[in-house]
Design a protein around this motif. Structure first.
Motif, PDB file in Angstrom:
ATOM      1  N   VAL A   1      -0.405  -7.383  -1.189  1.00 33.52           N
ATOM      2  CA  VAL A   1      -1.604  -6.595  -0.999  1.00 33.52           C
ATOM      3  C   VAL A   1      -2.337  -6.445  -2.328  1.00 33.52           C
ATOM      4  O   VAL A   1      -1.731  -6.107  -3.350  1.00 33.52           O
ATOM      5  CB  VAL A   1      -1.233  -5.198  -0.441  1.00 33.52           C
ATOM      6  CG1 VAL A   1      -2.482  -4.330  -0.296  1.00 33.52           C
ATOM      7  CG2 VAL A   1      -0.541  -5.361   0.908  1.00 33.52           C
TER       8      VAL A   1
ATOM      9  N   ASP B   1      -8.567 -11.148   3.311  1.00 35.10           N
ATOM     10  CA  ASP B   1     -10.020 -10.982   3.301  1.00 35.10           C
ATOM     11  C   ASP B   1     -10.601 -11.282   4.683  1.00 35.10           C
ATOM     12  O   ASP B   1     -11.525 -12.093   4.835  1.00 35.10           O
ATOM     13  CB  ASP B   1     -10.663 -11.882   2.239  1.00 35.10           C
ATOM     14  CG  ASP B   1     -12.129 -11.520   2.000  1.00 35.10           C
ATOM     15  OD1 ASP B   1     -12.510 -10.357   2.251  1.00 35.10           O
ATOM     16  OD2 ASP B   1     -12.891 -12.417   1.585  1.00 35.10           O
TER      17      ASP B   1
ATOM     18  N   HIS C   1      -8.126   3.967   1.034  1.00 33.11           N
ATOM     19  CA  HIS C   1      -8.277   3.443   2.383  1.00 33.11           C
ATOM     20  C   HIS C   1      -7.778   4.513   3.356  1.00 33.11           C
ATOM     21  O   HIS C   1      -6.974   5.376   2.991  1.00 33.11           O
ATOM     22  CB  HIS C   1      -7.450   2.170   2.577  1.00 33.11           C
ATOM     23  CG  HIS C   1      -7.784   1.065   1.615  1.00 33.11           C
ATOM     24  ND1 HIS C   1      -9.001   0.426   1.599  1.00 33.11           N
ATOM     25  CD2 HIS C   1      -7.033   0.481   0.636  1.00 33.11           C
ATOM     26  CE1 HIS C   1      -8.993  -0.504   0.659  1.00 33.11           C
ATOM     27  NE2 HIS C   1      -7.816  -0.489   0.058  1.00 33.11           N
TER      28      HIS C   1
ATOM     29  N   HIS D   1      -9.769  -6.203   9.819  1.00 36.29           N
ATOM     30  CA  HIS D   1      -8.556  -5.677  10.443  1.00 36.29           C
ATOM     31  C   HIS D   1      -8.870  -5.350  11.896  1.00 36.29           C
ATOM     32  O   HIS D   1     -10.000  -5.020  12.255  1.00 36.29           O
ATOM     33  CB  HIS D   1      -8.010  -4.463   9.690  1.00 36.29           C
ATOM     34  CG  HIS D   1      -9.001  -3.363   9.473  1.00 36.29           C
ATOM     35  ND1 HIS D   1     -10.004  -3.433   8.534  1.00 36.29           N
ATOM     36  CD2 HIS D   1      -9.152  -2.157  10.079  1.00 36.29           C
ATOM     37  CE1 HIS D   1     -10.718  -2.331   8.555  1.00 36.29           C
ATOM     38  NE2 HIS D   1     -10.228  -1.531   9.500  1.00 36.29           N
TER      39      HIS D   1
ATOM     40  N   LEU E   1     -14.077   0.169   0.983  1.00 36.00           N
ATOM     41  CA  LEU E   1     -12.769   0.622   1.445  1.00 36.00           C
ATOM     42  C   LEU E   1     -12.594   0.320   2.928  1.00 36.00           C
ATOM     43  O   LEU E   1     -13.567   0.188   3.675  1.00 36.00           O
ATOM     44  CB  LEU E   1     -12.612   2.124   1.198  1.00 36.00           C
ATOM     45  CG  LEU E   1     -12.610   2.549  -0.279  1.00 36.00           C
ATOM     46  CD1 LEU E   1     -12.762   4.061  -0.411  1.00 36.00           C
ATOM     47  CD2 LEU E   1     -11.327   2.078  -0.975  1.00 36.00           C
ATOM     48  N   ARG E   2     -11.360   0.234   3.351  1.00 36.62           N
ATOM     49  CA  ARG E   2     -11.040  -0.022   4.750  1.00 36.62           C
ATOM     50  C   ARG E   2     -10.841   1.302   5.496  1.00 36.62           C
ATOM     51  O   ARG E   2     -10.210   2.223   4.981  1.00 36.62           O
ATOM     52  CB  ARG E   2      -9.766  -0.854   4.864  1.00 36.62           C
ATOM     53  CG  ARG E   2      -9.818  -2.223   4.200  1.00 36.62           C
ATOM     54  CD  ARG E   2     -10.687  -3.185   4.995  1.00 36.62           C
ATOM     55  NE  ARG E   2     -10.665  -4.521   4.395  1.00 36.62           N
ATOM     56  CZ  ARG E   2     -10.437  -5.640   5.084  1.00 36.62           C
ATOM     57  NH1 ARG E   2     -10.186  -5.590   6.386  1.00 36.62           N
ATOM     58  NH2 ARG E   2     -10.454  -6.808   4.468  1.00 36.62           N
TER      59      ARG E   2
ATOM     60  N   LEU F   1      -3.993  -3.848   8.685  1.00 41.29           N
ATOM     61  CA  LEU F   1      -5.055  -3.540   7.726  1.00 41.29           C
ATOM     62  C   LEU F   1      -4.638  -3.975   6.319  1.00 41.29           C
ATOM     63  O   LEU F   1      -5.429  -4.586   5.586  1.00 41.29           O
ATOM     64  CB  LEU F   1      -5.370  -2.045   7.774  1.00 41.29           C
ATOM     65  CG  LEU F   1      -6.485  -1.498   6.882  1.00 41.29           C
ATOM     66  CD1 LEU F   1      -7.099  -0.251   7.515  1.00 41.29           C
ATOM     67  CD2 LEU F   1      -5.990  -1.158   5.472  1.00 41.29           C
ATOM     68  N   ALA F   2      -3.398  -3.672   5.945  1.00 41.76           N
ATOM     69  CA  ALA F   2      -2.914  -4.063   4.621  1.00 41.76           C
ATOM     70  C   ALA F   2      -2.922  -5.581   4.467  1.00 41.76           C
ATOM     71  O   ALA F   2      -3.331  -6.112   3.427  1.00 41.76           O
ATOM     72  CB  ALA F   2      -1.499  -3.506   4.402  1.00 41.76           C
TER      73      ALA F   2
ATOM     74  N   VAL G   1      -6.415  -1.518  -4.989  1.00 39.95           N
ATOM     75  CA  VAL G   1      -7.686  -0.855  -4.760  1.00 39.95           C
ATOM     76  C   VAL G   1      -8.487  -0.901  -6.044  1.00 39.95           C
ATOM     77  O   VAL G   1      -7.988  -0.547  -7.109  1.00 39.95           O
ATOM     78  CB  VAL G   1      -7.473   0.605  -4.326  1.00 39.95           C
ATOM     79  CG1 VAL G   1      -8.817   1.297  -4.134  1.00 39.95           C
ATOM     80  CG2 VAL G   1      -6.648   0.677  -3.067  1.00 39.95           C
TER      81      VAL G   1
ATOM     82  N   LEU H   1       0.861  -1.178   0.000  1.00 36.51           N
ATOM     83  CA  LEU H   1       0.000   0.000   0.000  1.00 36.51           C
ATOM     84  C   LEU H   1       0.897   1.228   0.000  1.00 36.51           C
ATOM     85  O   LEU H   1       1.751   1.372   0.884  1.00 36.51           O
ATOM     86  CB  LEU H   1      -0.891   0.025   1.245  1.00 36.51           C
ATOM     87  CG  LEU H   1      -2.132  -0.865   1.287  1.00 36.51           C
ATOM     88  CD1 LEU H   1      -2.830  -0.701   2.624  1.00 36.51           C
ATOM     89  CD2 LEU H   1      -3.086  -0.545   0.160  1.00 36.51           C
TER      90      LEU H   1
ATOM     91  N   ILE I   1      -6.505  -6.962   4.014  1.00 39.52           N
ATOM     92  CA  ILE I   1      -7.049  -6.843   2.658  1.00 39.52           C
ATOM     93  C   ILE I   1      -6.724  -8.102   1.864  1.00 39.52           C
ATOM     94  O   ILE I   1      -7.573  -8.673   1.167  1.00 39.52           O
ATOM     95  CB  ILE I   1      -6.494  -5.594   1.960  1.00 39.52           C
ATOM     96  CG1 ILE I   1      -7.014  -4.326   2.642  1.00 39.52           C
ATOM     97  CG2 ILE I   1      -6.864  -5.592   0.483  1.00 39.52           C
ATOM     98  CD1 ILE I   1      -6.361  -3.055   2.134  1.00 39.52           C
TER      99      ILE I   1
END
Length: 373
Positions: free
Chosen positions: A369, A315, A91, A318, A117-118, A308-309, A372, A5, A312
């Motif tokens: 990752v 799946d 994100h 986070h 989006l996260r 978080l990354a 997006v 990311l 993603i």
């Protein structure tokens, strides 16, 4: 986007120094740009880090090379900046608190979910070995059934060390919204969500002035309560007593203890990642250190964004989630409303207890990752 990311940081004040110190060691993250209202400061920070560009806030949010925004602005700007970043397809991971109140923050999380989006939020200190080992110890039954916890954080005030502390004494600041997220988030990790709260909040009349830096001697206007005590009723039946204060010069009160039917757990400061856990039980009433058993080893600021990354790719949820931060924000807001009304306030939101972090070194690697969409 490749295997990482690309991160754009908005707000490069004092807290950004801690993120820059740790993020080069975290997988799945590359800082590519910084922005600040003070462009001279942004250029200075960018020049100190290879491959980082200095942009205006508008330029960073619009930049297609930025996949996620790390929002380190003041609390009053968290929702505005976060919402703009989401609408630009980024994100977001933000410093605490999530916003000034749950009413302004909740639509931002709804927007993130509608866009796929996260949204993550500090504190991520609770993902270190300190709080995670405390949780694993509780879950193992080492102190029997936990029934109560006491938390007492205090200081005379941030003006003693911070060169620009005025925002700590305005809405979005104060000991509750500044320090409370660490302790309340830790309590949710340990015991689950909060069902109701009662609170009392006061402020003293003592004058405050900045004590360090170029603005030393400047008076500070106090617009928030500076000593808050609350009683929390967790959904699972545990009660927590929490005190947050900018009024205490010195104390002997324990920082964070959990009481169970077979012992007591001394929980380390959740403002830090890796302090030791201690335990005393009915079989051994002397304090003993618990070996690290869970959490990210040698973690630093940004580990929540790295999780978080990784989430993603895997799946999965986070751990330092916006929904957890919204629940904590509602709890803090309810504590202050309870003080004003002298009533117990029911908490309307809930949150999942985040998954325990297995004992691991995040720097050992992570999956690639996904881009997006």
């Amino acid at each position: 986007m490749g295997s990482t990311l690309n991160i754009g940081i908005i707000g490069v004040g004092k807290i950004s120094e801690q993120y820059f110190a740790s993020m080069p060691k975290l997988p799945g993250l590359t800082v590519v740009a910084v922005a600040d209202l003070d462009m001279d400061r942004a250029r200075e920070v960018a020049a100190a880090h290879e491959g980082v560009r200095a942009l205006t806030v508008d330029e960073l949010i619009a930049d297609p090379a930025v996949d996620a925004v790390l929002n380190l602005t003041i609390p009053a700007a968290h929702v505005e900046v976060g919402t703009r970043a989401l609408r630009a397809g980024k994100h977001v991971f933000a410093e605490k608190p999530l916003g000034l109140n749950p009413e302004e923050a909740a639509p931002m999380l709804d927007l993130a979910e509608s866009l796929g989006l996260r949204y993550g939020s500090a504190p991520d200190t609770v993902l270190g070995t300190g709080i995670q080992t405390a949780r694993q110890t509780l879950d193992s039954g080492a102190i029997g059934e936990p029934f109560a916890a006491n938390v007492f954080w205090s200081a005379p005030g941030h003006e003693r060390w911070h060169p620009a502390p005025a925002f700590y004494y305005q809405p979005g600041g104060g000991p509750l919204l500044d320090m409370g997220p660490y302790y309340l988030t830790a309590l949710v990790h340990l015991f689950g969500p909060v069902a109701s709260v009662s609170g009392l909040a006061v402020r003293s009349a003592r004058p405050r002035t900045i004590e360090t830096g170029p603005a030393a001697g400047t008076p500070i206007e106090v617009g928030v309560d500076t000593h808050i005590t609350a009683l929390l009723d967790h959904v699972g039946g545990v009660t927590s007593t929490v005190t947050m204060s900018f009024e205490v010069w010195k104390t002997r009160s324990p920082l964070f203890e959990v009481f169970g039917t077979k012992g007591t757990l001394a929980v380390p400061d959740p403002n830090h990642f890796s302090m030791p856990v201690e335990i005393a039980t009915s079989e051994n009433d002397e304090w003993a250190t618990v070996p690290d058993a869970a959490g990210f080893i040698d973690a630093g600021r940004g580990v929540g964004l790295a999780d978080l990354a990784e989430a993603i790719v895997e799946d999965r949820p986070h751990r330092a989630s916006g929904r957890l931060a919204l629940h904590v924000l509602e709890v803090m807001d309810a504590i202050l409303r309870s003080s004003a009304s002298r009533e117990t306030i029911t908490i309307e939101s809930t949150t999942e207890r985040p998954a325990l972090v297995p004992l691991r070194d995040l720097a050992e690697g992570s999956p690639e990752v996904a881009p997006v969409e």
